[in-house]
Motif scaffolding. Structure first.
Motif, PDB file in Angstrom:
ATOM      1  N   HIS A  57      10.795   9.640  16.369  1.00  0.00           N
ATOM      2  CA  HIS A  57       9.617   9.208  17.127  1.00  0.00           C
ATOM      3  C   HIS A  57       9.882   8.023  18.048  1.00  0.00           C
ATOM      4  O   HIS A  57       8.950   7.556  18.699  1.00  0.00           O
ATOM      5  CB  HIS A  57       8.487   8.828  16.162  1.00  0.00           C
ATOM      6  CG  HIS A  57       8.134   9.908  15.198  1.00  0.00           C
ATOM      7  ND1 HIS A  57       7.722  11.153  15.592  1.00  0.00           N
ATOM      8  CD2 HIS A  57       8.146   9.925  13.832  1.00  0.00           C
ATOM      9  CE1 HIS A  57       7.486  11.899  14.524  1.00  0.00           C
ATOM     10  NE2 HIS A  57       7.745  11.185  13.444  1.00  0.00           N
ATOM     11  N   GLY A  58      11.096   7.493  18.062  1.00  0.00           N
ATOM     12  CA  GLY A  58      11.358   6.304  18.854  1.00  0.00           C
ATOM     13  C   GLY A  58      11.293   5.052  17.990  1.00  0.00           C
ATOM     14  O   GLY A  58      10.648   5.015  16.947  1.00  0.00           O
ATOM     15  N   THR A  59      11.969   4.018  18.466  1.00  0.00           N
ATOM     16  CA  THR A  59      12.130   2.819  17.642  1.00  0.00           C
ATOM     17  C   THR A  59      10.809   2.131  17.343  1.00  0.00           C
ATOM     18  O   THR A  59      10.520   1.767  16.205  1.00  0.00           O
ATOM     19  CB  THR A  59      13.086   1.836  18.338  1.00  0.00           C
ATOM     20  OG1 THR A  59      14.376   2.436  18.421  1.00  0.00           O
ATOM     21  CG2 THR A  59      13.187   0.535  17.551  1.00  0.00           C
ATOM     22  N   ARG A  60       9.962   1.943  18.365  1.00  0.00           N
ATOM     23  CA  ARG A  60       8.752   1.146  18.138  1.00  0.00           C
ATOM     24  C   ARG A  60       7.802   1.849  17.175  1.00  0.00           C
ATOM     25  O   ARG A  60       7.233   1.222  16.288  1.00  0.00           O
ATOM     26  CB  ARG A  60       8.082   0.833  19.477  1.00  0.00           C
ATOM     27  CG  ARG A  60       8.905  -0.154  20.316  1.00  0.00           C
ATOM     28  CD  ARG A  60       8.157  -0.625  21.554  1.00  0.00           C
ATOM     29  NE  ARG A  60       8.890  -1.707  22.197  1.00  0.00           N
ATOM     30  CZ  ARG A  60       9.800  -1.550  23.138  1.00  0.00           C
ATOM     31  NH1 ARG A  60      10.094  -0.323  23.554  1.00  0.00           N
ATOM     32  NH2 ARG A  60      10.417  -2.577  23.667  1.00  0.00           N
ATOM     33  N   GLN A  61       7.601   3.131  17.331  1.00  0.00           N
ATOM     34  CA  GLN A  61       6.755   3.826  16.370  1.00  0.00           C
ATOM     35  C   GLN A  61       7.464   3.916  15.018  1.00  0.00           C
ATOM     36  O   GLN A  61       6.822   3.865  13.975  1.00  0.00           O
ATOM     37  CB  GLN A  61       6.402   5.229  16.868  1.00  0.00           C
ATOM     38  CG  GLN A  61       5.446   5.955  15.922  1.00  0.00           C
ATOM     39  CD  GLN A  61       4.812   7.172  16.560  1.00  0.00           C
ATOM     40  OE1 GLN A  61       4.401   7.114  17.713  1.00  0.00           O
ATOM     41  NE2 GLN A  61       4.736   8.248  15.814  1.00  0.00           N
ATOM     42  N   GLY A  62       8.794   4.029  15.046  1.00  0.00           N
ATOM     43  CA  GLY A  62       9.546   4.060  13.800  1.00  0.00           C
ATOM     44  C   GLY A  62       9.381   2.788  12.994  1.00  0.00           C
ATOM     45  O   GLY A  62       9.336   2.814  11.761  1.00  0.00           O
ATOM     46  N   LEU A  78      10.470  -8.775  15.037  1.00  0.00           N
ATOM     47  CA  LEU A  78      11.724  -8.836  15.786  1.00  0.00           C
ATOM     48  C   LEU A  78      12.148  -7.455  16.273  1.00  0.00           C
ATOM     49  O   LEU A  78      12.536  -7.268  17.431  1.00  0.00           O
ATOM     50  CB  LEU A  78      12.822  -9.441  14.915  1.00  0.00           C
ATOM     51  CG  LEU A  78      12.914 -10.973  14.866  1.00  0.00           C
ATOM     52  CD1 LEU A  78      13.884 -11.409  13.780  1.00  0.00           C
ATOM     53  CD2 LEU A  78      13.354 -11.523  16.210  1.00  0.00           C
ATOM     54  N   PHE A  79      12.089  -6.472  15.379  1.00  0.00           N
ATOM     55  CA  PHE A  79      12.487  -5.119  15.758  1.00  0.00           C
ATOM     56  C   PHE A  79      11.564  -4.554  16.843  1.00  0.00           C
ATOM     57  O   PHE A  79      12.013  -3.863  17.756  1.00  0.00           O
ATOM     58  CB  PHE A  79      12.494  -4.203  14.532  1.00  0.00           C
ATOM     59  CG  PHE A  79      13.785  -4.238  13.760  1.00  0.00           C
ATOM     60  CD1 PHE A  79      14.382  -5.442  13.425  1.00  0.00           C
ATOM     61  CD2 PHE A  79      14.410  -3.075  13.375  1.00  0.00           C
ATOM     62  CE1 PHE A  79      15.570  -5.483  12.709  1.00  0.00           C
ATOM     63  CE2 PHE A  79      15.603  -3.093  12.668  1.00  0.00           C
ATOM     64  CZ  PHE A  79      16.188  -4.305  12.333  1.00  0.00           C
ATOM     65  N   LEU A  80      10.273  -4.851  16.735  1.00  0.00           N
ATOM     66  CA  LEU A  80       9.343  -4.379  17.752  1.00  0.00           C
ATOM     67  C   LEU A  80       9.609  -5.048  19.098  1.00  0.00           C
ATOM     68  O   LEU A  80       9.528  -4.414  20.152  1.00  0.00           O
ATOM     69  CB  LEU A  80       7.901  -4.650  17.316  1.00  0.00           C
ATOM     70  CG  LEU A  80       7.329  -3.702  16.256  1.00  0.00           C
ATOM     71  CD1 LEU A  80       6.033  -4.261  15.694  1.00  0.00           C
ATOM     72  CD2 LEU A  80       7.098  -2.307  16.850  1.00  0.00           C
ATOM     73  N   ASP A  81       9.925  -6.327  19.078  1.00  0.00           N
ATOM     74  CA  ASP A  81      10.156  -7.058  20.321  1.00  0.00           C
ATOM     75  C   ASP A  81      11.465  -6.624  20.987  1.00  0.00           C
ATOM     76  O   ASP A  81      11.516  -6.395  22.196  1.00  0.00           O
ATOM     77  CB  ASP A  81      10.180  -8.558  20.035  1.00  0.00           C
ATOM     78  CG  ASP A  81      10.142  -9.384  21.313  1.00  0.00           C
ATOM     79  OD1 ASP A  81       9.694  -8.859  22.353  1.00  0.00           O
ATOM     80  OD2 ASP A  81      10.572 -10.553  21.275  1.00  0.00           O
ATOM     81  N   VAL A  82      12.527  -6.509  20.200  1.00  0.00           N
ATOM     82  CA  VAL A  82      13.823  -6.120  20.760  1.00  0.00           C
ATOM     83  C   VAL A  82      13.816  -4.653  21.174  1.00  0.00           C
ATOM     84  O   VAL A  82      14.444  -4.261  22.158  1.00  0.00           O
ATOM     85  CB  VAL A  82      14.953  -6.398  19.740  1.00  0.00           C
ATOM     86  CG1 VAL A  82      16.293  -5.916  20.278  1.00  0.00           C
ATOM     87  CG2 VAL A  82      15.027  -7.893  19.428  1.00  0.00           C
ATOM     88  N   GLY A  83      13.108  -3.829  20.415  1.00  0.00           N
ATOM     89  CA  GLY A  83      13.005  -2.416  20.766  1.00  0.00           C
ATOM     90  C   GLY A  83      14.282  -1.644  20.486  1.00  0.00           C
ATOM     91  O   GLY A  83      15.066  -2.004  19.605  1.00  0.00           O
ATOM     92  N   PRO A  84      14.549  -0.584  21.246  1.00  0.00           N
ATOM     93  CA  PRO A  84      15.706   0.271  20.968  1.00  0.00           C
ATOM     94  C   PRO A  84      17.040  -0.462  20.988  1.00  0.00           C
ATOM     95  O   PRO A  84      17.996  -0.031  20.333  1.00  0.00           O
ATOM     96  CB  PRO A  84      15.642   1.320  22.092  1.00  0.00           C
ATOM     97  CG  PRO A  84      14.218   1.335  22.529  1.00  0.00           C
ATOM     98  CD  PRO A  84      13.724  -0.064  22.353  1.00  0.00           C
ATOM     99  N   LYS A  85      17.137  -1.566  21.730  1.00  0.00           N
ATOM    100  CA  LYS A  85      18.409  -2.296  21.804  1.00  0.00           C
ATOM    101  C   LYS A  85      18.847  -2.838  20.447  1.00  0.00           C
ATOM    102  O   LYS A  85      19.988  -3.250  20.279  1.00  0.00           O
ATOM    103  CB  LYS A  85      18.294  -3.442  22.809  1.00  0.00           C
ATOM    104  CG  LYS A  85      18.134  -2.994  24.254  1.00  0.00           C
ATOM    105  CD  LYS A  85      18.127  -4.183  25.192  1.00  0.00           C
ATOM    106  CE  LYS A  85      18.028  -3.743  26.650  1.00  0.00           C
ATOM    107  NZ  LYS A  85      16.799  -3.013  26.949  1.00  0.00           N
ATOM    108  N   VAL A  86      17.945  -2.815  19.480  1.00  0.00           N
ATOM    109  CA  VAL A  86      18.293  -3.310  18.156  1.00  0.00           C
ATOM    110  C   VAL A  86      19.385  -2.450  17.522  1.00  0.00           C
ATOM    111  O   VAL A  86      20.095  -2.895  16.625  1.00  0.00           O
ATOM    112  CB  VAL A  86      17.029  -3.355  17.261  1.00  0.00           C
ATOM    113  CG1 VAL A  86      16.672  -1.964  16.761  1.00  0.00           C
ATOM    114  CG2 VAL A  86      17.215  -4.301  16.082  1.00  0.00           C
TER     115      VAL A  86
END
Length: 745
Positions: free
Chosen positions: A618-623, A683-691
């Protein structure tokens, strides 16, 4: 059957098969029958003598070894008599009679014939007297100290009619410590068991289900104790009271955590699959790698302790590693087999049926994730600042050792006697410096020692020239003016060592109680600088391999270090201003660090692996939001269990254990409710997929987390992609289709 990513298909089938589960139970039953009787012998294999605690290469340890050539290792008990308005003639007669009786005593290693005294505080009108009674140590270690001091007590009796009588000195203090450790295994076992029972009952809301993990951790504990006993008896593994006590807490805490993480995923799969064996295979496949990584992190972190200089710290490493490894094995074999044998009814009254709603999808953690997703950067910055401010309490930390007078939560007789003795005699009396040198230079070494301003010259009772000789060496003692556990006494040791080392050809060494404390402090400082970075490297490597990324592991390490600093800071403030503790043990920061980093990372592993799994679909942010929603409740429960089991250390009347228990419990709660659920999520939400860099997930568009009132996974959301239809959409949840959300950050 869905493909099994992670574990080998055969390994999972061996545990989860319809027939093989019975074989697993039979094998564990055989293990328990053969090893449980050996586990009960572990306390008898403990080595609590001084050399099992001191740094192996330290000068005080060398003196202790050399002094065994002059005499068996001894620890003196000091009998103190005091009457503030002066000893009477009747008191003197009683003291003389006591000396005569003590000189005939031969029980429990008491060397009555070597009794010295009485020594009076002054003449002609003394107010206090002391008698020194040596106790010989042997292979039984400190187990004979309490009976030895009791036999001395039987001879001298108690005070009365204005005369106080106490037994103090190293022997008296060791006896009270030994009594404090009596029943430590059973005390911690029942305390930890009570905590686990209560927390599992609250978590599972099932009076039946709690018995499966409880049985698993008890079997794991007995098995681990048996293996450690065999290694102690036949392979030279050092086990002491400290490591044996921590073993119980670790097995209960870590084992129950692994059980909670597995059963949460198993319950999810039971809502999707009719066949419980299929559900368990999927649960093991999806939760197993995270649990294995968590266990491996703890085991490897504990094994890092093998590089420590402190013998007690080095000995704890393999003991703790074995305990956690056995707990991990039991929770991934015995525990799932028990669940499968019992079937769905073990969850009664909240039995998960196929198609039933998943309460985690619309619970408090789902709502928390959506709230954080609205302003993730503001959330993590504010949280980090708050934790940073609390960590400033570190300036109150006094990890330089706990004075003898303050090492108990109460005030036993030896501490009262120490205070009485200090009013009338030199503070270091009863725990002198021990000096060894070559025979030819003995007189010069003796004069050098006596010249130190903080050494009582008259205390060198045997002139070095007349001292006993062994293998070309001379041994004698000297009393410091300051208490042996004080900073002033350690300064004296450093000066005396520098002076006697400068005597040409003397090859002189200084040991004794104050020297041992100084060497322990120096060794612990070395261990802190060596062990802490190594553990961080181990954790970073495990996270990098598990997540196949670099940014996420670095972020997680940073949050764990911040959590540790906060826990130590708040603990230091509590110790100073709430509990009024005098200080912390020199090993306190290292132990708290190892337990918090190794155990606290478990929750981040379980959260981030679930986020990664969801991000692939589903993508990082929804994940992130989905991962928090599905793991929040179980991780919180696991944290409460682990915090409760470490808090059980507070049931022991020893300040050092109480401090470790408090700090680790606080750190686990911080990590569970603040760091993992708020800071890491934001942090994970802010950094997004680059995490996930450099993984391919770093290049996905990330999507947007839902911010409406409906949790992800309900109607209006497609089935999980990539699951080949194994996960049908949840039914029965209220709510409409998801609304578009503004990308966070």
């Amino acid at each position: 059957m869905n493909r099994l990513d992670g574990w080998k298909h055969g390994a999972i089938s061996a545990v989860c098969g319809k027939r093989s589960k019975w074989l697993v139970l039979a094998l564990w039953l055989l293990v328990l029958l053969f090893l449980a009787p050996l586990g009960s012998k572990l306390s008898g294999a403990e080595d609590n003598d001084a050399q099992s605690w001191l740094p192996g290469s330290a000068e005080s340890t060398q003196v202790l070894s050399i002094s065994n050539g002059f005499r068996p290792e001894q620890i003196p008990a000091v009998v103190v008599y005091a009457r503030p308005d002066g000893l009477t003639a009747r008191d003197r007669v009683r003291i003389a009679e006591d000396v005569g009786q003590l000189r005939t005593l031969r029980e429990h290693g008491v060397r009555g014939e070597e009794t010295r005294g009485p020594v009076f505080d002054r003449q002609p009108d003394p107010r206090a007297a002391q008698i020194y009674v040596p106790i010989t140590m042997d292979a039984s270690g400190w187990q004979r100290i309490a009976p030895a001091v009791s036999s001395i007590r039987d001879q001298v009796g108690k005070g009365g009619d204005g005369l106080s009588v106490h037994i103090t000195g190293p022997g008296g203090t060791a006896a009270d410590s030994s009594k404090a450790f009596e029943g430590i295994d059973s005390t911690l076992l029942f305390a930890a068991m009570a905590v686990v029972v209560v927390m599992l009952l609250i978590t599972f809301r099932s009076p039946i289900l709690l018995f499966a993990p409880l049985l698993g951790v008890v079997v794991a504990l007995f098995t681990a104790q048996a293996l450690i006993y065999l290694l102690a008896k036949h392979a030279g593994l050092t086990v002491n009271g400290q490591s044996a006590g921590i073993l119980t807490v670790l097995v209960f805490g870590a084992g129950t955590d692994y059980a909670l993480l597995l059963v949460a995923r198993y319950r999810e799969e039971l809502r999707r699959h009719e066949d419980r064996h299929e559900a368990m295979k999927l649960a093991m496949n999806r939760a197993g790698p995270a649990i294995l990584a968590s266990g491996a992190t703890v085991v490897l972190s504990m094994l890092v302790l093998l590089v420590a200089e402190m013998n007690s710290t080095r000995g704890l490493g393999p003991v703790a590693a074995i305990g956690v490894a056995v707990a991990l094995l039991a929770m991934l074999t015995l525990f799932p087999a028990l669940l499968l044998v019992c079937g769905r009814w073990i969850f009664w009254p909240a039995v998960p049926h196929v198609g039933s709603a998943d309460p985690t999808r619309s619970g408090v953690w789902a709502r928390t994730g959506r709230r954080i997703a609205r302003r993730p950067r503001t959330t993590w910055v504010a949280t980090a600042l708050a934790l940073g401010l609390l960590s400033l309490g570190l300036i109150q930390l006094r990890a330089a050792g706990i004075p003898n007078a303050d090492q108990f939560t109460g005030k036993p007789d030896s501490i009262v006697g120490q205070e009485v003795s200090a009013r009338y005699f030199p503070a270091g009396d009863g725990d002198p410096l021990v000096i060894v040198s070559n025979t030819a230079q003995a007189r010069e070494v003796g004069r050098t020692v006596a010249a130190d301003p903080d050494v009582v010259p008259a205390s060198i009772g045997v002139p070095p020239g007349a001292a006993p000789v062994h293998d070309g060496r001379v041994l004698f003692e000297a009393t410091t003016r300051a208490p042996s556990d004080s900073a002033a006494a350690k300064d004296t040791v450093e000066r005396v060592r520098a002076a006697v080392h400068a005597v040409p050809g003397a090859d002189a060494k200084v040991g004794g109680g104050a020297a041992a404390l100084l060497d322990m402090e120096n060794a612990q400082t070395h261990d802190n600088y060596l062990v802490i970075p190594l553990v961080l490297v181990v954790v970073l490597l495990v996270l990098s391999v598990l997540l196949r990324a670099l940014v996420a592991p670095l972020l997680l390490i940073g949050t764990v270090v911040l959590s540790l600093a906060t826990a130590l800071g708040v603990s230091a403030l509590a110790f100073r201003h709430v509990f009024d503790y005098a200080g912390e043990d020199v090993a306190f920061p290292l132990f708290v660090f190892v337990f918090l980093v190794a155990l606290g990372i478990d929750y981040n592993i379980f959260l981030t692996t679930r986020i990664r799994e969801e991000a692939g679909r589903h993508g990082t942010r929804q994940g992130v939001v989905t991962g928090l929603a599905t793991t929040g409740a179980v991780i919180t429960s696991a944290g409460l269990v682990l915090a409760g089991t470490f808090a059980a250390l507070g049931t022991l009347p020893i300040v050092g254990f109480a401090e470790i228990g408090f700090a680790v419990a606080l750190g686990v709660l911080l990590d569970t409710f603040v760091v993992r659920s708020v800071l890491v999520t934001a942090l994970f939400l802010d950094v997004g997929p680059k995490v996930w860099w450099p993984n391919r997930l770093a290049h996905e568009d990330g999507g947007s987390p839902p911010t409406d009132a409906r949790a992800p996974g309900g109607p209006g959301e497609p089935p999980d992609a990539g699951e080949s239809g194994d996960h049908p959409p949840d039914s029965g949840e209220p709510g409409g289709p998801a609304k578009p959300a503004r990308p966070p950050g």
